[in-house]
Every structure is written in structure tokens, then in C-alpha cells.
Design a protein around this motif. Structure first.
Motif, short mmCIF file in Angstrom:
data_model
loop_
_atom_site.label_atom_id
_atom_site.label_comp_id
_atom_site.label_asym_id
_atom_site.label_seq_id
_atom_site.Cartn_x
_atom_site.Cartn_y
_atom_site.Cartn_z
N ALA A 323 0.85 -1.20 0.00
CA ALA A 323 0.00 0.00 0.00
C ALA A 323 0.87 1.23 0.00
N MET A 324 0.47 2.22 -0.77
CA MET A 324 1.21 3.47 -0.79
C MET A 324 0.79 4.30 0.41
N LEU A 325 1.77 4.74 1.18
CA LEU A 325 1.47 5.60 2.32
C LEU A 325 1.15 7.00 1.84
N ALA A 326 0.38 7.75 2.63
CA ALA A 326 0.14 9.14 2.30
C ALA A 326 1.46 9.89 2.30
N ALA A 327 1.67 10.69 1.27
CA ALA A 327 2.90 11.47 1.19
C ALA A 327 2.98 12.39 2.39
N GLY A 328 4.15 12.53 2.91
CA GLY A 328 4.34 13.40 4.06
C GLY A 328 4.45 12.64 5.37
N VAL A 329 4.11 11.34 5.37
CA VAL A 329 4.26 10.54 6.58
C VAL A 329 5.75 10.30 6.82
N ASP A 330 6.21 10.56 8.00
CA ASP A 330 7.63 10.37 8.31
C ASP A 330 7.99 8.90 8.24
N PRO A 331 9.10 8.54 7.57
CA PRO A 331 9.51 7.15 7.52
C PRO A 331 9.99 6.69 8.89
N PRO A 332 10.00 5.37 9.10
CA PRO A 332 10.50 4.85 10.38
C PRO A 332 11.93 5.27 10.63
N PRO A 333 12.41 5.17 11.88
CA PRO A 333 13.67 5.81 12.25
C PRO A 333 14.96 5.13 11.81
N GLU A 334 14.98 3.83 11.61
CA GLU A 334 16.25 3.15 11.32
C GLU A 334 16.47 3.04 9.82
N GLN A 335 17.47 3.74 9.32
CA GLN A 335 17.76 3.71 7.89
C GLN A 335 18.64 2.51 7.58
N VAL A 336 18.18 1.71 6.63
CA VAL A 336 18.89 0.49 6.25
C VAL A 336 19.78 0.72 5.04
N ALA A 337 19.28 1.50 4.08
CA ALA A 337 20.05 1.77 2.87
C ALA A 337 19.56 3.07 2.25
N ALA A 338 20.40 3.69 1.45
CA ALA A 338 20.04 4.95 0.79
C ALA A 338 20.93 5.18 -0.41
N THR A 339 20.49 6.06 -1.29
CA THR A 339 21.35 6.47 -2.40
C THR A 339 22.27 7.59 -1.94
N SER A 340 23.37 7.74 -2.64
CA SER A 340 24.32 8.79 -2.27
C SER A 340 24.15 10.04 -3.13
N GLY A 341 23.24 9.99 -4.09
CA GLY A 341 22.98 11.13 -4.96
C GLY A 341 21.74 10.89 -5.78
N PRO A 497 14.22 13.70 -16.04
CA PRO A 497 13.45 13.18 -14.91
C PRO A 497 14.38 12.49 -13.93
N ARG A 498 14.18 12.72 -12.65
CA ARG A 498 15.12 12.19 -11.67
C ARG A 498 14.48 12.06 -10.30
N ILE A 499 15.11 11.24 -9.49
CA ILE A 499 14.72 11.07 -8.09
C ILE A 499 15.87 11.62 -7.25
N GLY A 500 15.59 12.61 -6.43
CA GLY A 500 16.65 13.23 -5.65
C GLY A 500 17.34 12.28 -4.71
N SER A 501 16.55 11.44 -4.02
CA SER A 501 17.12 10.46 -3.09
C SER A 501 16.14 9.34 -2.88
N VAL A 502 16.68 8.17 -2.58
CA VAL A 502 15.87 6.99 -2.28
C VAL A 502 16.41 6.41 -0.96
N SER A 503 15.50 6.08 -0.06
CA SER A 503 15.94 5.50 1.21
C SER A 503 15.01 4.36 1.62
N LEU A 504 15.60 3.38 2.29
CA LEU A 504 14.87 2.24 2.82
C LEU A 504 15.04 2.26 4.33
N ASN A 505 13.92 2.34 5.05
CA ASN A 505 13.95 2.46 6.51
C ASN A 505 13.10 1.37 7.15
N THR A 506 13.43 1.04 8.37
CA THR A 506 12.62 0.10 9.14
C THR A 506 12.40 0.67 10.54
N THR A 507 11.43 0.09 11.23
CA THR A 507 11.23 0.45 12.62
C THR A 507 12.26 -0.27 13.47
#
Length: 507
Positions: A323-341, A497-507
């Protein structure tokens, strides 16, 4: 009810004052059905008026959004409320007043009928239960009167026609949008109007919300994705300059009416902040008229009905848990992976270069994917934007193999949602604070399913894959150029077209 000089057809209507019928363009048997021909003539007349005239084409478009890097001082312009719970009532009043202006032009300036009503483009219609049938594909093409530069007599300057770059080449030449991009089933099955991932969005305290607000399911799909498919002018906040805008929003308005009619438990907000909010527009005489949201809950009370509230209301897709979360919902606190650019997008499939976060627990993602824990996994795509219209939407997959076509099926186990660029193009990003759009997906159950299927063993980071949404076939009589566009749209080189950043987070 409406305040100001507006036709008195709101209440107490007699049989002689029957509601006007907004007709379905996909059921019109003539390319230039009378409703469309009168519309084109009125559009041309309105386009000839000065921008300072409230009944002109440009003034009416500017109410939604100006074509300017810096918005002007007119308080009646740049008022479109996207990403909030005023999205539906505001647009209902907007197209109602536009329809009144067009009808006045048709009747009193062009000598046409007095019962003209705005048609709707029913791109969600399916024939014989098969979204892939030729007839269903035809419903998802831009109506043919909007694809021809000529009037019925063969003369040019058809005002309904826009060429590239003002429309995407695929839409302009008649390639159909994919069913996965328009199916409104999820929105139509929403239990409530208000709330995260509900029909009409979360509570919002202002109608001037152009940023990453709590978009409702109907606004996310099919609304935003149609804007991305048509592309060009339609992908920006001055989208009402494209004549198809009004027929698109008539269908969105119809789906709101259909959602209410489908279930007695479906109700509009009872909150006074919604009911009492005032929306201001101009009528056929150029005078200000105001509506409260409570005045806008019944289309019949406003003087119109739709040809059908049951055609084109969605088909149940294969069971998918994401399910797509409503935009603006803060992601969970523990970042597992992210892009560098930034991640640059284009005509080809892209694997997002996610880098494991130093110090992140190796077990964080497998824990989130386990049904035995309450943990969640959330994928966030931030800063989604383009310099010029990319003329396509994108599909997002997790765990897919980018070189395997079968993995990139939107009805398969890897698909998690869409990315579009509506309102995040060039100077129009001022509506989003200049930073672009944010898309947030809860992929917890998705990861669980991948583990159960043996696709992901819990080790490492499943690949995140982004690919342009392919178009359907063009019309049977299409030339070679249109046939070439049936595969994958190609963003213009200057689009970026571009994505500024991508991150994967978990609780």
C-alpha cells in the motif's frame, strides 16, 4: 448554496428544468459528436479573449495555475488544492463554473443549444470485463477529436488539438495508457473519504496545499497518472490550458459521485472545516460566485447528472498487499540503505543504486519482513522532479530482475506503485517548495511475500527497479511513427526526470 449571480437551477427544479446530462465520450459514435463540436467552437471563442477577461480561456486556466516562474498578484489565480481534502469539492465548483461559461458562449454567442453539458473522458471504462480488449484500449486513448489538427471539414486550427511538446507524442498519436495506471478499483473500494490512504485524503487545514500533502487514493490514481500520460501542458499546474483537462476532471468528478452512490456507508466529511470552507470562482457574466463545500455534495442539486455512474469504476486486481502511504508521513527511524545522490531516469529500466547504511543492523530488514514482528519497512523516493515534461509515468518494483520482462509486470509480485511528475516540472516546482514530489511506500508485506516465494532470502537489499510505464497499442490505422511509440515512451533529452534520493527504513 452558490452566492452571486449564478443560474437559479439549484433547488426546486421542475421537470422542464431537468438536470443536464454529461455524456461519455467513449460511447460517442461520431468523432465530432455535437457536444464536442460545440465545445471546440466555444474554446476557440474563449481563446480569443484577453487574459484580463474572467471568462477568457487564460483567466480560467490561471485560476488553477499560471504559466510563470513567479506567480502574479491576482489572488484568484494559482488556487488549485492538490494533496488535500478540498481537491474534490474545489474542482467540482471549478468545472461547474467553466461549464456555465462555455454553455453561455454556445447559446448566446454561437447560437447553439441551451442544454449543452461538459462531456467526460471515461478512460476507466472496460468493455466485456476485459481491460485489454480493443474496445477497452480505445477508451484509454485520447479522444480522436483531440488528436486531429483539423476541424470536421478538413480545415486546420482545431483548438482541441495540441502537438508535441504540449502533449506527449504517445498520447497525441493515440497510444493508449496502460490499465495498471488508470484502474480506480483501490480508490473506489476505500471505506472512508477522510484518512491516510482513503478516498479523498487526510484532513488538511488549508485549500492552498500544493506540496506533499495527504493525497487521496482517487487523486493518486487515476488522476495524477492521466496528467502524466497526456504530458506536456497537462503535466504542469497550468494544465487547464489543455482542453482535455476539463473532460479529465469531469471523469474524476463522476468517480466521486459514483463512490457516494455505490455504498450508503460512503459519506463526505461531516467536519465543519470541510463543509464550511468557501470556494470562489467566476460565472458566465464574469462575476464572482462562491460555494461552500457543503453546497457541492450533490451533482444533481447543482444541475447536472452523468450518463453512467456504473461504467468505468474499476476491476479488482490480483491480490497485492503493498500500500502506498500518504505522502508526508515520516519514515520509520532506522535507515537500512540509501542512495548517495540523484537517480537519473530515462527511456530505459534503471536499478536504483542503494548503498547499505554503515552501522545498520543486518537483521533489520529480515525482521521487518517477518510476520512474527510488528516492524515495518518503508521505501521513500524524495525530490522527484524534471526540468521539462518527461511525457511518461514510471513504475516502481522491488526485488525484480531488470533484464527479465516477466518481472516487470504491474500485476506481478514485484510491483509496488507509480511515480509521476504532475506539478514537479521546471518552474512549476514552486508549488512544491522547489524540492519536487515525495512518494512513500510501505513494502513490509511485499518483502514478506518475496521471502515466502523464495525470491529473496533475507540477505542484502532487494533491488529497487524503476521503469517507464509502457503504452498500449495505437489505433489500428496508425502509421509507423505511432507504432514505434507503442513500446516505451522516451523522455525528451532536456527533461532530466530524476529522483533526488531513495531510502529504505525500518522500525
Amino acid at each position: 448554496m452558490a452566492r452571486g449571480d449564478f443560474p437559479p437551477h439549484r433547488k426546486g427544479r421542475t421537470m422542464a428544468q431537468a438536470a443536464r446530462v454529461r455524456r461519455d465520450t467513449t460511447k460517442m459514435t461520431d468523432t465530432w459528436d455535437g457536444q464536442l463540436l460545440w465545445y471546440a467552437r466555444a474554446v476557440q471563442r474563449m481563446q480569443g479573449r484577453q487574459e484580463s477577461d474572467p471568462t477568457s480561456w487564460l483567466w480560467q486556466a490561471n485560476i488553477h495555475g499560471e504559466k510563470a516562474e513567479t506567480p502574479g498578484p491576482n489572488p484568484e489565480w494559482n488556487n488549485c488544492p492538490h494533496g488535500g481534502w478540498f481537491f474534490l469539492p474545489w474542482h467540482r465548483a471549478y468545472i461547474l463554473c467553466f461549464e456555465d461559461i462555455v454553455r453561455d458562449v454556445i447559446q448566446n454567442e454561437l447560437g447553439g443549444p441551451d442544454d449543452w453539458a461538459l462531456p467526460y473522458w471515461n478512460y476507466t471504462r472496460v468493455t466485456n470485463g476485459d481491460p485489454d480488449s480493443p474496445e477497452s484500449q480505445e477508451c484509454r486513448r485520447l479522444p480522436s477529436a483531440f488528436r486531429s489538427p483539423d476541424w470536421p471539414d478538413g480545415a486546420g486550427n482545431n483548438p482541441l488539438f495540441l502537438a508535441e511538446p504540449d502533449r506527449s507524442p504517445g498520447a497525441a498519436l493515440g497510444a493508449s495508457i496502460g490499465w495498471a495506471e488508470v484502474n480506480p478499483y483501490k480508490a473506489m473500494q476505500a471505506a472512508r473519504f477522510t484518512g491516510v490512504s482513503q478516498f479523498g485524503s487526510e484532513y488538511t487545514d488549508s485549500h492552498l496545499l500544493h506540496s506533499n500533502g495527504q493525497s487521496g487514493l482517487l487523486e493518486m490514481q487515476p488522476h495524477n497518472l492521466i496528467h502524466g500520460y497526456v504530458g506536456g501542458v497537462m503535466s504542469q499546474f497550468f494544465s487547464p490550458r489543455d482542453p482535455i483537462f476539463w473532460l479529465h476532471h469531469a471523469n474524476i468528478d463522476r468517480l466521486w459521485a459514483a463512490w457516494i452512490a455505490a455504498n450508503s456507508a460512503h459519506e463526505n466529511p461531516a467536519n465543519e472545516d470541510w463543509l464550511g470552507f468557501t470556494h470562489t470562482f467566476r460565472n458566465a457574466q464574469g462575476n464572482q460566485v462562491t460555494f461552500k463545500s457543503e453546497d457541492l455534495q450533490s451533482e444533481e442539486a447543482l444541475g447536472y447528472v452523468y450518463e453512467s455512474l456504473t461504467d468505468g469504476v474499476g476491476l479488482k486486481p490480483p491480490e497485492r498487499l503493498v500500500a502506498m502511504l500518504a505522502a508526508g508521513v515520516d519514515p520509520p527511524p532506522e535507515q537500512v540503505a540509501a542512495t548517495s545522490g540523484p537517480t537519473e531516469l530515462g527511456p530505459d529500466t534503471v536499478t536504483v543504486p542503494l548503498v547499505p547504511e554503515p552501522g545498520a543492523r543486518a537483521e533489520a530488514l529480515p525482521e521487518a519482513a517477518s510476520p512474527q514482528t510488528p516492524n515495518r519497512a518503508v521505501l521513500t523516493l524524495d525530490g522527484v522532479r524534471a526540468d521539462t515534461p518527461p511525457q511518461t509515468n514510471y513504475r516502481v518494483f522491488v526485488g525484480a530482475r531488470p533484464d527479465h520482462e516477466e518481472d516487470l509486470d504491474p500485476e506481478g509480485p514485484y510491483f509496488i506503485g507509480h511515480v509521476h511528475f504532475f506539478g514537479a516540472v521546471g518552474a512549476n516546482t514552486h508549488h512544491h517548495g522547489g524540492g519536487g514530489l515525495t512518494f512513500t511506500f510501505d513494502i513490509t508485506e511485499h518483502l514478506t511475500e518475496l521471502r515466502q516465494q523464495g525470491v529473496w532470502d533475507g540477505e542484502g537489499i532487494p533491488p529497487v527497479v524503476v521503469t517507464p510505464a509502457p503504452l498500449g497499442p495505437p489505433p489500428p490505422d496508425a502509421d509507423g511513427e505511432a507504432l514505434g511509440l507503442a513500446a516505451v515512451p522516451t523522455p525528451p533529452p532536456d527533461s532530466r526526470p530524476r529522483i533526488g534520493s531513495v531510502s529504505l527504513n525500518t522500525t
